[in-house]
Structures are given as structure tokens and as C-alpha cells.
Design a protein around this motif. Structure first.
Motif, short mmCIF file in Angstrom:
data_model
loop_
_atom_site.label_atom_id
_atom_site.label_comp_id
_atom_site.label_asym_id
_atom_site.label_seq_id
_atom_site.Cartn_x
_atom_site.Cartn_y
_atom_site.Cartn_z
N TYR A 30 0.76 -1.18 0.02
CA TYR A 30 -0.10 -0.01 0.11
C TYR A 30 0.81 1.25 0.02
N TYR A 31 2.16 1.10 -0.18
CA TYR A 31 2.98 2.26 -0.30
C TYR A 31 3.56 2.66 -1.61
N VAL A 32 4.06 3.86 -1.58
CA VAL A 32 4.80 4.26 -2.98
C VAL A 32 6.52 4.15 -2.22
N ILE A 33 7.33 3.58 -2.89
CA ILE A 33 8.55 3.28 -2.40
C ILE A 33 9.57 4.28 -3.09
N ALA A 34 10.39 5.02 -2.39
CA ALA A 34 11.36 5.85 -3.23
C ALA A 34 12.89 5.59 -2.86
N TRP A 35 13.56 5.92 -3.96
CA TRP A 35 15.24 5.94 -3.70
C TRP A 35 15.67 7.49 -3.63
N PHE A 36 16.35 7.84 -2.65
CA PHE A 36 16.84 9.19 -2.35
C PHE A 36 18.46 8.86 -2.60
N SER A 48 14.20 8.02 -7.72
CA SER A 48 13.15 7.17 -8.47
C SER A 48 12.35 6.64 -7.22
N CYS A 49 10.94 6.44 -7.86
CA CYS A 49 10.00 5.87 -6.75
C CYS A 49 8.98 5.02 -7.75
N ILE A 50 8.28 4.38 -7.15
CA ILE A 50 7.45 3.09 -7.54
C ILE A 50 6.03 2.96 -6.73
N ASN A 51 5.08 2.78 -7.28
CA ASN A 51 3.72 2.62 -6.68
C ASN A 51 4.03 0.92 -6.65
N TYR A 52 3.98 0.56 -5.37
CA TYR A 52 4.13 -1.07 -5.17
C TYR A 52 3.01 -1.78 -5.74
N SER A 53 1.93 -1.21 -5.61
CA SER A 53 0.51 -1.73 -6.08
C SER A 53 0.43 -2.16 -7.70
N LYS A 73 7.31 -8.43 -5.31
CA LYS A 73 6.22 -8.67 -4.62
C LYS A 73 6.44 -9.89 -3.56
N ALA A 74 6.97 -10.89 -4.25
CA ALA A 74 7.32 -12.21 -3.45
C ALA A 74 8.28 -12.05 -2.38
N LYS A 75 8.99 -10.98 -2.53
CA LYS A 75 10.21 -10.87 -1.68
C LYS A 75 10.08 -9.45 -0.72
N ALA A 96 12.79 4.69 1.20
CA ALA A 96 11.94 5.30 2.03
C ALA A 96 10.50 5.20 1.43
N THR A 97 9.64 4.94 2.15
CA THR A 97 8.10 4.68 1.78
C THR A 97 7.27 5.99 2.27
N SER A 98 6.14 6.06 1.31
CA SER A 98 5.21 6.93 1.48
C SER A 98 4.06 6.20 1.53
N ASP A 99 2.79 6.48 2.64
CA ASP A 99 1.59 6.13 2.61
C ASP A 99 0.61 7.07 1.81
#
Length: 121
Positions: A30-36, A48-53, A73-75, A96-99
Motif C-alpha cells: 500500500y506504499y509508494v517506495i522511493a530511492w533518494f 526514483s519511486c514506484i507505486n508498489y501496488s 512482490k514475493a520478496k 523510503a516509503t510513503s503512504d
């Protein structure tokens, strides 16, 4: 709740690395995950960031075509594949994650410890 970034190291210009961001204690679904990344004396720079869903991604212009974010997703893990590395990519890289659906520094909720990437001959 923990994020663990790993995979940094020393690489020559033009080389490749793959960074991993593993989550434990919660699911990334349920998160967006970003690299800074951060260079000493400078602010965090969004990479960069990715919507995990749904897998939608965003990357800053300076890394497009060279650094690619993906997820397994499996990992419960997000990756940053770094190709054609340049000396200016040298930095400490954080995940980092964003909800809230945001993909910027102030929108992040959880931060992992950084991993150092050094690009040098």
C-alpha cells in the motif's frame, strides 16, 4: 517496521550495481517506495519511486535510462538497478516509503539506513 537498504559499494565509471530495499514487519503493498541519494553538505535528491501496488514508476531526468526501479512482490523488496554509473552518482542511497501516494522527501513516512555508492576509477 524496518527498511533495509543494501548493495552499495565501489564501482568504476560505466559499471553497474543493484541496490535492494527489503521491508520487514509490514507489507509494501500500500506504499509508494522511493530511492533518494545524498552527498555530504547537500539535501536529499529524489532518484526514483514506484507505486508498489500497480508498478507505476517515476525517475528524475538525470538518471532516466540508467537507473531503473523495480519490485519483487514475493520478496517484499524494491530494487534500483544502476547501469552506466558516473562519478556524479556517488552518494549515500536511501530507500523510503510513503503512504500518501507522494514521491517527494517530505511525503516519506519510513526511512531505511543508507548504503554508500562510490563511482571512481
Amino acid at each position: 517496521v524496518q527498511l533495509q537498504a543494501s548493495g552499495g559499494g565501489l564501482v568504476q565509471p560505466g559499471g553497474s550495481l543493484r541496490l535492494s530495499c527489503a521491508a520487514s514487519g509490514f507489507t509494501l503493498d500500500y506504499y509508494v517506495i522511493a530511492w533518494f541519494r545524498q552527498v555530504p553538505g547537500k539535501e536529499h535528491e529524489e532518484v526514483s519511486c514506484i507505486n508498489y501496488s500497480d508498478g507505476r514508476t517515476y525517475s528524475t531526468d538525470s538518471v532516466k535510462g540508467r537507473l531503473t526501479i523495480s519490485r519483487d512482490k514475493a520478496k517484499n523488496t524494491v530494487y534500483l538497478q544502476m547501469n552506466s554509473l558516473k562519478p556524479e552518482d556517488t552518494a549515500v542511497y536511501y530507500c523510503a516509503t510513503s503512504d500518501s501516494g507522494r514521491c517527494d522527501y517530505y511525503g516519506m513516512k519510513h526511512w531505511g539506513k543508507g548504503t554508500l555508492v562510490t563511482v571512481s576509477s
